[in-house]
Design an enzyme around this catalytic site. Sequence first.
Site, PDB file in Angstrom:
ATOM      1  N   LYS A  52       0.845  -1.207   0.000  1.00 43.99           N
ATOM      2  CA  LYS A  52       0.000   0.000   0.000  1.00 43.99           C
ATOM      3  C   LYS A  52       0.878   1.253   0.000  1.00 43.99           C
ATOM      4  CE  LYS A  52      -3.860  -2.356   2.232  1.00 43.99           C
ATOM      5  NZ  LYS A  52      -4.505  -2.752   3.504  1.00 43.99           N
ATOM      6  N   GLN A  96      -4.189  -1.464  10.214  1.00 41.14           N
ATOM      7  CA  GLN A  96      -4.087  -2.718   9.469  1.00 41.14           C
ATOM      8  C   GLN A  96      -4.593  -3.856  10.355  1.00 41.14           C
ATOM      9  OE1 GLN A  96      -3.023  -3.216   6.142  1.00 41.14           O
ATOM     10  NE2 GLN A  96      -3.782  -5.294   6.528  1.00 41.14           N
ATOM     11  N   ASP A 119     -10.544   3.537   5.381  1.00 39.90           N
ATOM     12  CA  ASP A 119     -11.007   2.148   5.263  1.00 39.90           C
ATOM     13  C   ASP A 119     -12.540   2.089   5.185  1.00 39.90           C
ATOM     14  OD1 ASP A 119      -9.335   0.046   4.892  1.00 39.90           O
ATOM     15  OD2 ASP A 119      -8.996  -0.398   7.005  1.00 39.90           O
TER      16      ASP A 119
END
Length: 290
Positions: A52, A96, A119
Site C-alpha cells: 500500500k 491494518q 477504510d
Amino acid sequence: MTRILAAKPVVEKDTQGLKEKVSGLKKSGISPRLEVILVGDHPPSLLYTKNKKKFCQTLGIECEIIHLDGDTNEQTLLSTIERGNEGPHVHGQFIQLPLPPHLHRVPIKDLILPEKDVDGLHLQNVGRLCQGEDESRLLTPCTPKGILRLLHYYEIPLSGKDVTIIGRSPLVGTPLSLMMTNHNATVTLCHSKTVNLQKFTRISDIIVSAVGRPHFIDKSFIGSNRPTVIDVGINTIEGRLCGDVSFHEIKGLCSAITPVPGGVGPMTVLSLAQNVVAAAQSCGRRSRGS
Ligand code: NAP
C-alpha cells in the site's frame, strides 16, 4: 469466451487521474498524507502495508507506516490514533487488521475520525451507506469499492442482476451487499450458516466469494447461465497465492472471472489511494469553507 477481469488496465487508467489530482492538491498547498497503524509482525499485514505504501508513493501520496510492537497496550494504540486524528497534515489513517488478540476489544470502528477513515469502517460512514447515500460523497470500504470499479470498467452491469455474496464480514461482504443494492442489484448475502449455498449461486448472475478457503468455489456452484465470478479470497497453498475459486475448473463455465493474484487485490490498493485523495480534497474544501 470467458473474460479475465484483470486489475492491471483499470489501475493503469485510474492512476493517471489520481496523479493529476495529487499534483493539483500539492499546488494548492495540500500534500496528501496517509498514516497506517500496524501492530505486531503478522507476515501478511507486513506485506499488505508495504504494498500500500509503495503504491501511494508512486502517486505522490506521503505514506507513513507507524509500526507498533505486538505487545503494545490499548492506551498506546488509542493515543497513536488520536495523534493522527489531530494531525492537520494527516488526511487519512487506518489500522491494518487483524490486531493482536489482546486488542480485539478496542472499538476501532469509532476511533478514527469519519473524514479520515480511509477504510470506510466508521459507523457514520457505514450508516450513510445504509441510507443509500451517493458513494462518490463517502469514504467506502476499499475492497467493495474496488470490486464495483472493476465491474464498471469491464461494463458488467449491476442493475436488475441477481448477486450472491458469500461472506458477511464488515470489511468486505456486508458493505459490498449495501453498495451493490444501492446499484440496484438484488443481493443475497450468505455465510457459514447458510444452508445449500449452491441453491443461491446457481441462479446468480454474479457470484462473489469472500470466505478465505482455497478451492471453496467449484463447478457445483455454477449454473448454466455463465455467471461473473469475483474471487476476493487470499489464501496460500504450499507458499503459492490462490483465491477461494478453483479457477481452472470453473473458468470455462463463466462469462467473466477475476484472477488471483491480479484481480481484487490491486483494486483494493487502488481504492485506498482514491480514498486518501478524496479525504485530502475534502480537507481542502473544509479549510476554504466551501
Ligand atoms: P472473515 O472476516 O473471516 O469472513 C469470512 C466470511 O466467510 C464470514 O462471513 C463467514 O461466515 C464466511 N464463511 C466461512 N466459512 C464459510 C462456509 N463454509 N460457507 C459459507 N460462508 C462461510 O474474512 P474477510 O476479512 O471478509 O476476508 C475473506 C477473504 O478475503 C480472506 O481470504 C481475506 O484474506 C480476503 N480478503 C481479500 C482482500 C483483497 O483485497 N483481495 C481484502 C480483504 C479480504 P460467518 O460470518 O457465519 O462466520
